[in-house]
Design an enzyme around this catalytic site. Structure first.
Site, PDB file in Angstrom:
ATOM      1  N   ARG A   1      -5.329 -23.999  -0.631  1.00 64.65           N
ATOM      2  CA  ARG A   1      -4.620 -24.329   0.618  1.00 64.65           C
ATOM      3  C   ARG A   1      -5.285 -25.440   1.408  1.00 64.65           C
ATOM      4  O   ARG A   1      -4.619 -26.116   2.192  1.00 64.65           O
ATOM      5  CB  ARG A   1      -4.419 -23.065   1.475  1.00 64.65           C
ATOM      6  CG  ARG A   1      -3.347 -22.173   0.873  1.00 64.65           C
ATOM      7  CD  ARG A   1      -3.001 -20.975   1.725  1.00 64.65           C
ATOM      8  NE  ARG A   1      -1.891 -20.257   1.101  1.00 64.65           N
ATOM      9  CZ  ARG A   1      -1.636 -18.962   1.279  1.00 64.65           C
ATOM     10  NH1 ARG A   1      -2.413 -18.235   2.061  1.00 64.65           N
ATOM     11  NH2 ARG A   1      -0.607 -18.393   0.681  1.00 64.65           N
TER      12      ARG A   1
ATOM     13  N   ASP B   1      -4.654 -15.849   6.416  1.00 60.60           N
ATOM     14  CA  ASP B   1      -3.276 -16.175   6.005  1.00 60.60           C
ATOM     15  C   ASP B   1      -2.568 -17.075   7.017  1.00 60.60           C
ATOM     16  O   ASP B   1      -1.554 -17.698   6.694  1.00 60.60           O
ATOM     17  CB  ASP B   1      -2.455 -14.891   5.827  1.00 60.60           C
ATOM     18  CG  ASP B   1      -2.902 -14.106   4.605  1.00 60.60           C
ATOM     19  OD1 ASP B   1      -3.580 -14.675   3.731  1.00 60.60           O
ATOM     20  OD2 ASP B   1      -2.563 -12.906   4.529  1.00 60.60           O
TER      21      ASP B   1
ATOM     22  N   ARG C   1       0.830  -1.211   0.000  1.00 59.87           N
ATOM     23  CA  ARG C   1       0.000   0.000   0.000  1.00 59.87           C
ATOM     24  C   ARG C   1       0.861   1.255   0.000  1.00 59.87           C
ATOM     25  O   ARG C   1       0.577   2.214  -0.719  1.00 59.87           O
ATOM     26  CB  ARG C   1      -0.937  -0.024   1.221  1.00 59.87           C
ATOM     27  CG  ARG C   1      -2.072  -1.052   1.030  1.00 59.87           C
ATOM     28  CD  ARG C   1      -2.574  -1.550   2.349  1.00 59.87           C
ATOM     29  NE  ARG C   1      -3.786  -2.346   2.248  1.00 59.87           N
ATOM     30  CZ  ARG C   1      -3.832  -3.651   2.001  1.00 59.87           C
ATOM     31  NH1 ARG C   1      -2.699  -4.316   1.800  1.00 59.87           N
ATOM     32  NH2 ARG C   1      -4.981  -4.290   1.930  1.00 59.87           N
TER      33      ARG C   1
ATOM     34  N   ARG D   1       3.328 -19.751   2.011  1.00 57.88           N
ATOM     35  CA  ARG D   1       2.859 -20.040   3.374  1.00 57.88           C
ATOM     36  C   ARG D   1       2.824 -21.553   3.645  1.00 57.88           C
ATOM     37  O   ARG D   1       2.965 -21.982   4.790  1.00 57.88           O
ATOM     38  CB  ARG D   1       1.497 -19.398   3.631  1.00 57.88           C
ATOM     39  CG  ARG D   1       1.572 -17.873   3.550  1.00 57.88           C
ATOM     40  CD  ARG D   1       0.450 -17.176   4.267  1.00 57.88           C
ATOM     41  NE  ARG D   1       0.304 -15.823   3.760  1.00 57.88           N
ATOM     42  CZ  ARG D   1       1.040 -14.773   4.150  1.00 57.88           C
ATOM     43  NH1 ARG D   1       1.968 -14.926   5.072  1.00 57.88           N
ATOM     44  NH2 ARG D   1       0.838 -13.580   3.619  1.00 57.88           N
TER      45      ARG D   1
ATOM     46  N   SER E   1     -12.897  -9.201   1.520  1.00 57.61           N
ATOM     47  CA  SER E   1     -11.571  -9.123   0.899  1.00 57.61           C
ATOM     48  C   SER E   1     -10.998  -7.722   1.038  1.00 57.61           C
ATOM     49  O   SER E   1     -11.534  -6.754   0.482  1.00 57.61           O
ATOM     50  CB  SER E   1     -11.652  -9.492  -0.584  1.00 57.61           C
ATOM     51  OG  SER E   1     -10.453  -9.101  -1.228  1.00 57.61           O
TER      52      SER E   1
HETATM   53  C1  S3P Z   1      -4.317  -9.055   1.765  1.00 60.53           C
HETATM   54  C2  S3P Z   1      -5.588  -9.502   1.938  1.00 60.53           C
HETATM   55  C3  S3P Z   1      -5.932 -10.930   2.009  1.00 60.53           C
HETATM   56  C4  S3P Z   1      -4.711 -11.770   2.333  1.00 60.53           C
HETATM   57  C5  S3P Z   1      -3.535 -11.411   1.480  1.00 60.53           C
HETATM   58  C6  S3P Z   1      -3.155  -9.959   1.680  1.00 60.53           C
HETATM   59  C7  S3P Z   1      -4.092  -7.604   1.682  1.00 60.53           C
HETATM   60  O1  S3P Z   1      -6.449 -11.346   0.763  1.00 60.53           O
HETATM   61  O2  S3P Z   1      -5.017 -13.136   2.179  1.00 60.53           O
HETATM   62  O3  S3P Z   1      -2.419 -12.220   1.805  1.00 60.53           O
HETATM   63  O4  S3P Z   1      -2.925  -7.165   1.772  1.00 60.53           O
HETATM   64  O5  S3P Z   1      -5.067  -6.872   1.514  1.00 60.53           O
HETATM   65  P1  S3P Z   1      -8.001 -11.118   0.359  1.00 60.53           P
HETATM   66  O6  S3P Z   1      -8.231  -9.667   0.211  1.00 60.53           O
HETATM   67  O7  S3P Z   1      -8.152 -11.853  -0.938  1.00 60.53           O
HETATM   68  O8  S3P Z   1      -8.803 -11.720   1.464  1.00 60.53           O
END
Ligand code: S3P
Length: 464
Positions: A382, A351, A60, A424, A199
């Site tokens: 997974r 995660d 980000r 992971r 998400s």
């Molecule tokens: C993440 C959000 C999650 C996570 C990924 C990183 C992020 O995914 O599993 O490792 O940085 O916003 P989702 O947004 O698909 O849930």
């Protein structure tokens, strides 16, 4: 204790049994992974470590720095390949970057200053890169293409294509849903969007696209997901309002370059916390870990199971909480009870589930995971890759479409394990190997470098 055996590329694949229904086997066979890591059992995990910067926050900061005005300096930027993919994309879009003394400097081009990349953008293995960057690409005056590796090319993209189309972007995808994406950018209009799946990547994509739209863009979440985008947007100067599960961003803010520090990655810390809990003795301190409340459900869950965890020296940086995490376990006591993961908690710990599955098998009462169908569309399926490695270690697991049940008090048997190209899975089963009854090997262990290139060196320092 740990030993690498570098095989020639492709070696070892002949030994892979091909199983119907486990598509990741096929996917794996096309990846050029070669490192075979040997791991011996350990009796203790001890010492003090510091972890590389949080992957989610690093992505980000890099993306927002690219569209801010002036330079942004980021220290403790994630060393993982995923975050290097984001940096490369940002550079290809015209924001120069340089790294000096471990600090990444990004020369932001402002909201309207990015330029058409000379070639297709490569997100590598990174779902965060392709999904969040698409929010920026959708607003540009040029057409761009973004894709990635074999694993990323099978991950669902409708989840971002739908809201971005509602905002006015035209996006083409392979079979209408998979990368590579060709994004015909243009002026965007505001949207009020309810996420069909929990998400943070999709939420972030829409909020970032909202920066380029007139008026206010709102995202409603079904459950709270990590809020790093909201915090980072504020740090760069955007106007963000949060009202329970609704987040609103105002378009056309003036974003300004900043000096930022990324907290250590709590998801990387999870591997060491579980390692500490499955060996006989532990005394481990992890310094400078990100403790954002939308991520720290892990610590609550471990504490509820009976883990002895202390948090010290909490401070805040860039709106993110950070502190030291201490874990202790003495011989003959300190085993954890087990538990149930479901609903919002599953989303918050998505995660960490691979390594929690291992803790579940070592716990008193086992682990039940529900509402986790998102695990099927991560870097690998997974649920399938956990199950395959469980079977190899002689561990019981009952599978469901959206989760699994792992009985407790299980014995971990030495085995040849496989990352299936998933970082992971590589790290989770390296941790499982510490509790096995003999040395294990992990094929494709170098997948760990997607988020944590220093993982094996760090494990070697603390596990004995
Ligand atoms: C993440 C959000 C999650 C996570 C990924 C990183 C992020 O995914 O599993 O490792 O940085 O916003 P989702 O947004 O698909 O849930």
């Amino acid at each position: 204790m740990l030993r690498n055996v570098d095989l020639p590329i492709g070696a070892g694949y002949a030994a892979l049994p091909l199983k119907a229904g486990l598509s990741s086997w096929l996917r794996y066979a096309t990846l050029e992974l070669s490192m075979h890591q040997q791991i011996s059992p350990a009796t203790s995990v001890s010492g003090a470590i510091q972890l590389p910067g949080d992957k989610s926050i690093s992505h980000r900061y890099a993306m927002l720095a690219g569209i801010a005005e002036g330079p942004t300096k980021i220290s403790n930027y994630s060393t993982g390949a995923d975050c290097q993919s984001t940096l490369a994309c940002v550079r290809a879009l015209g924001a120069a970057t340089e790294t000096k003394d471990g600090v990444v400097c990004i020369h932001g081009q402002g909201l309207d200053g990015l330029r058409e990349p000379a070639a297709a953008l490569d997100a590598g293995n990174s779902g965060s890169t392709i999904r969040m960057l698409s929010g920026i690409l959708a607003a540009q005056r040029f057409v761009s293409t973004i894709g990635g590796d074999e694993s990323l090319s099978r991950r669902p993209m409708q989840r971002i294509m739908t809201p971005l189309a509602q905002m006015g972007a035209r996006i083409e995808a392979r079979e209408n849903r998979f990368p590579p994406l060709t994004i015909h950018g243009g002026p965007l209009h505001r949207v009020e969007y309810t996420l069909p799946v929990a998400s943070a990547q999709v939420k972030s994509c829409v909020l970032i696209a909202g920066l380029f739209a007139d008026g206010r863009t709102t995202v409603h979440e079904p459950v709270r997901t990590r809020d790093h985008t909201e915090l980072a947007l504020r740090e760069f100067g955007a106007d963000v309002e949060v009202d329970r599960l609704s987040i609103t961003v105002t378009g056309h803010p003036k974003l300004e370059g900043r000096e930022l520090r990324v907290p250590g990655d709590l998801s990387s810390a999870a591997f060491f916390l579980v390692a500490a809990l499955i060996v006989p003795e532990a005394s481990l301190t992890i310094h400078g870990v990100g403790l954002n409340p939308t991520r720290s459900a892990l610590l609550d869950f471990l504490a509820e199971m009976g883990a002895q965890i202390k948090i010290l020296d909490v401070s805040s940086t860039g709106g993110e909480l950070v502190g030291d995490v201490l874990i202790r376990k003495s011989r003959g006591s300190g085993g954890v009870r087990g538990g149930v993961l479901e609903k919002a908690r599953t989303a918050a710990l998505i995660d960490e589930i691979p390594v929690l599955a291992i803790l579940g098998a070592a716990s008193e009462e086992g682990l039940i995971v529900r509402d986790a169908s998102e695990l099927r569309v991560k870097e690998t399926d997974r649920i399938a890759t956990i199950a395959e490695n469980f079977q190899r270690m002689g561990l019981k697991i009952e599978l469901h479409q959206d989760g699994f049940e792992v009985p407790g008090r299980q014995k971990f048997h030495a085995a040849e394990l496989d990352s299936f190209g998933d970082h992971r899975i590589a790290m989770a089963f390296s941790v499982a190997a510490l509790a096995a009854d003999g040395p294990c090997s992990i094929l494709g262990a170098d997948a760990a470098s997607v988020s944590f290139p220093e993982f094996f060196d760090t494990l070697q320092r603390v596990a004995e």
